[in-house]
Design a protein around this motif. Structure first.
Motif, PDB file in Angstrom:
ATOM      1  N   TYR A  43       0.863  -1.184   0.000  1.00  0.00           N
ATOM      2  CA  TYR A  43       0.000   0.000   0.000  1.00  0.00           C
ATOM      3  C   TYR A  43       0.894   1.225   0.000  1.00  0.00           C
ATOM      4  O   TYR A  43       1.903   1.267   0.696  1.00  0.00           O
ATOM      5  CB  TYR A  43      -0.912   0.012   1.232  1.00  0.00           C
ATOM      6  CG  TYR A  43      -1.934  -1.099   1.186  1.00  0.00           C
ATOM      7  CD1 TYR A  43      -3.185  -0.885   0.622  1.00  0.00           C
ATOM      8  CD2 TYR A  43      -1.629  -2.359   1.655  1.00  0.00           C
ATOM      9  CE1 TYR A  43      -4.107  -1.900   0.536  1.00  0.00           C
ATOM     10  CE2 TYR A  43      -2.551  -3.391   1.566  1.00  0.00           C
ATOM     11  CZ  TYR A  43      -3.781  -3.158   1.010  1.00  0.00           C
ATOM     12  OH  TYR A  43      -4.691  -4.170   0.911  1.00  0.00           O
ATOM     13  N   LEU A  44       0.513   2.228  -0.772  1.00  0.00           N
ATOM     14  CA  LEU A  44       1.263   3.463  -0.867  1.00  0.00           C
ATOM     15  C   LEU A  44       0.416   4.591  -0.303  1.00  0.00           C
ATOM     16  O   LEU A  44      -0.692   4.853  -0.792  1.00  0.00           O
ATOM     17  CB  LEU A  44       1.616   3.759  -2.337  1.00  0.00           C
ATOM     18  CG  LEU A  44       2.325   5.074  -2.615  1.00  0.00           C
ATOM     19  CD1 LEU A  44       3.704   5.087  -1.944  1.00  0.00           C
ATOM     20  CD2 LEU A  44       2.460   5.291  -4.115  1.00  0.00           C
ATOM     21  N   LEU A  45       0.947   5.234   0.727  1.00  0.00           N
ATOM     22  CA  LEU A  45       0.299   6.412   1.303  1.00  0.00           C
ATOM     23  C   LEU A  45       1.163   7.607   0.926  1.00  0.00           C
ATOM     24  O   LEU A  45       2.363   7.609   1.177  1.00  0.00           O
ATOM     25  CB  LEU A  45       0.205   6.301   2.827  1.00  0.00           C
ATOM     26  CG  LEU A  45      -0.520   5.075   3.364  1.00  0.00           C
ATOM     27  CD1 LEU A  45      -0.437   5.042   4.882  1.00  0.00           C
ATOM     28  CD2 LEU A  45      -1.969   5.063   2.915  1.00  0.00           C
ATOM     29  N   PHE A  46       0.565   8.605   0.321  1.00  0.00           N
ATOM     30  CA  PHE A  46       1.345   9.766  -0.075  1.00  0.00           C
ATOM     31  C   PHE A  46       0.586  11.033   0.278  1.00  0.00           C
ATOM     32  O   PHE A  46      -0.618  11.025   0.474  1.00  0.00           O
ATOM     33  CB  PHE A  46       1.691   9.725  -1.573  1.00  0.00           C
ATOM     34  CG  PHE A  46       0.488   9.749  -2.475  1.00  0.00           C
ATOM     35  CD1 PHE A  46       0.007  10.945  -2.969  1.00  0.00           C
ATOM     36  CD2 PHE A  46      -0.156   8.576  -2.821  1.00  0.00           C
ATOM     37  CE1 PHE A  46      -1.111  10.975  -3.796  1.00  0.00           C
ATOM     38  CE2 PHE A  46      -1.269   8.588  -3.650  1.00  0.00           C
ATOM     39  CZ  PHE A  46      -1.743   9.790  -4.133  1.00  0.00           C
ATOM     40  N   VAL A  98      10.738  -1.314  10.034  1.00  0.00           N
ATOM     41  CA  VAL A  98      10.712   0.036   9.485  1.00  0.00           C
ATOM     42  C   VAL A  98      12.051   0.240   8.779  1.00  0.00           C
ATOM     43  O   VAL A  98      13.100   0.104   9.392  1.00  0.00           O
ATOM     44  CB  VAL A  98      10.505   1.105  10.583  1.00  0.00           C
ATOM     45  CG1 VAL A  98      10.512   2.495   9.979  1.00  0.00           C
ATOM     46  CG2 VAL A  98       9.218   0.847  11.346  1.00  0.00           C
ATOM     47  N   LEU A  99      11.999   0.517   7.506  1.00  0.00           N
ATOM     48  CA  LEU A  99      13.204   0.720   6.709  1.00  0.00           C
ATOM     49  C   LEU A  99      13.438   2.220   6.567  1.00  0.00           C
ATOM     50  O   LEU A  99      12.720   2.912   5.848  1.00  0.00           O
ATOM     51  CB  LEU A  99      13.049   0.064   5.336  1.00  0.00           C
ATOM     52  CG  LEU A  99      14.267   0.086   4.421  1.00  0.00           C
ATOM     53  CD1 LEU A  99      15.440  -0.648   5.055  1.00  0.00           C
ATOM     54  CD2 LEU A  99      13.922  -0.526   3.075  1.00  0.00           C
ATOM     55  N   VAL A 112      18.317  -2.576   2.006  1.00  0.00           N
ATOM     56  CA  VAL A 112      17.239  -3.247   1.276  1.00  0.00           C
ATOM     57  C   VAL A 112      17.546  -4.732   1.145  1.00  0.00           C
ATOM     58  O   VAL A 112      16.668  -5.579   1.332  1.00  0.00           O
ATOM     59  CB  VAL A 112      17.015  -2.597  -0.107  1.00  0.00           C
ATOM     60  CG1 VAL A 112      16.008  -3.381  -0.927  1.00  0.00           C
ATOM     61  CG2 VAL A 112      16.581  -1.149   0.054  1.00  0.00           C
ATOM     62  N   ARG A 113      18.799  -5.070   0.877  1.00  0.00           N
ATOM     63  CA  ARG A 113      19.179  -6.495   0.757  1.00  0.00           C
ATOM     64  C   ARG A 113      18.972  -7.230   2.087  1.00  0.00           C
ATOM     65  O   ARG A 113      18.504  -8.375   2.086  1.00  0.00           O
ATOM     66  CB  ARG A 113      20.626  -6.610   0.296  1.00  0.00           C
ATOM     67  CG  ARG A 113      20.784  -6.289  -1.168  1.00  0.00           C
ATOM     68  CD  ARG A 113      22.207  -6.513  -1.638  1.00  0.00           C
ATOM     69  NE  ARG A 113      22.294  -6.174  -3.049  1.00  0.00           N
ATOM     70  CZ  ARG A 113      23.292  -5.470  -3.587  1.00  0.00           C
ATOM     71  NH1 ARG A 113      24.301  -5.069  -2.844  1.00  0.00           N
ATOM     72  NH2 ARG A 113      23.287  -5.209  -4.866  1.00  0.00           N
ATOM     73  N   ALA A 136      10.285   6.476   1.406  1.00  0.00           N
ATOM     74  CA  ALA A 136      10.481   5.734   0.161  1.00  0.00           C
ATOM     75  C   ALA A 136      11.119   6.603  -0.920  1.00  0.00           C
ATOM     76  O   ALA A 136      11.831   6.098  -1.787  1.00  0.00           O
ATOM     77  CB  ALA A 136       9.160   5.159  -0.331  1.00  0.00           C
ATOM     78  N   ALA A 137      10.913   7.892  -0.853  1.00  0.00           N
ATOM     79  CA  ALA A 137      11.512   8.803  -1.831  1.00  0.00           C
ATOM     80  C   ALA A 137      13.031   8.825  -1.690  1.00  0.00           C
ATOM     81  O   ALA A 137      13.739   9.234  -2.601  1.00  0.00           O
ATOM     82  CB  ALA A 137      10.960  10.202  -1.667  1.00  0.00           C
ATOM     83  N   ARG A 138      13.533   8.378  -0.544  1.00  0.00           N
ATOM     84  CA  ARG A 138      14.971   8.360  -0.321  1.00  0.00           C
ATOM     85  C   ARG A 138      15.628   7.045  -0.729  1.00  0.00           C
ATOM     86  O   ARG A 138      16.807   6.836  -0.484  1.00  0.00           O
ATOM     87  CB  ARG A 138      15.283   8.639   1.145  1.00  0.00           C
ATOM     88  CG  ARG A 138      14.983  10.044   1.547  1.00  0.00           C
ATOM     89  CD  ARG A 138      15.391  10.252   2.960  1.00  0.00           C
ATOM     90  NE  ARG A 138      15.303  11.648   3.332  1.00  0.00           N
ATOM     91  CZ  ARG A 138      15.648  12.095   4.495  1.00  0.00           C
ATOM     92  NH1 ARG A 138      16.071  11.281   5.429  1.00  0.00           N
ATOM     93  NH2 ARG A 138      15.529  13.375   4.767  1.00  0.00           N
TER      94      ARG A 138
END
Length: 143
Positions: A43-46, A98-99, A112-113, A136-138
């Motif tokens: 899901y993408l929340l923006f 949380v990434l 990410v790996r 996520a933009a980063r």
């Protein structure tokens, strides 16, 4: 000198959908998804910074990972009292990640790996794993 106003650390983030302001349409869609039993893989929340996307995502994760005595996912609110909710409150839920950027201003490929290596395994205490990527933009394809 800092003013005596209320700072971010002085405010407790809401832990229930009913306590969020201005997200009624999004919450209704998320609840409908739960009710239908057809959860998507992502899901993408923006939106603008500071409107509560992370808080909304955290409440959504608590609901999805909560312990439901009847076996059915209740689409209303996280209970706040089950083991899963308590683990979320303590920041120690084993199936919630949380990434975020570690040392730099970007999320690195190594981060990410590491996450990708952990995801194929079955969840430890919940029916599903949840990963939140607030920045996520980063994500940087080259770092």
């Amino acid at each position: 000198m800092r003013g005596r106003g209320v700072g971010k650390s002085d405010v407790t983030a809401p832990s229930q959908f009913k306590d969020l302001v201005g997200h009624a349409a999004v919450i209704a869609r998320l609840r409908a998804t739960v009710s239908s039993g057809r959860l998507g893989p992502a899901y993408l929340l923006f939106g603008e910074p500071g409107i509560g996307k992370r808080t909304l995502a955290t409440i959504w994760a608590r609901l999805l990972q909560g312990e439901h005595p009847t076996g059915a996912l209740d689409s209303s609110e996280p209970c706040g009292t089950c083991r899963s909710c308590r683990q979320h409150d303590a920041g120690s839920h084993p199936d919630y990640s949380v990434l975020e950027p570690e040392d730099s201003s970007v999320v690195t490929i190594d981060q990410v790996r590491r996450l990708q290596n952990a995801l194929p395994y079955r969840p430890i205490t919940s029916a599903r794993r949840v990963v939140l990527i607030p920045e996520a933009a980063r994500l940087n394809p080259e770092t």
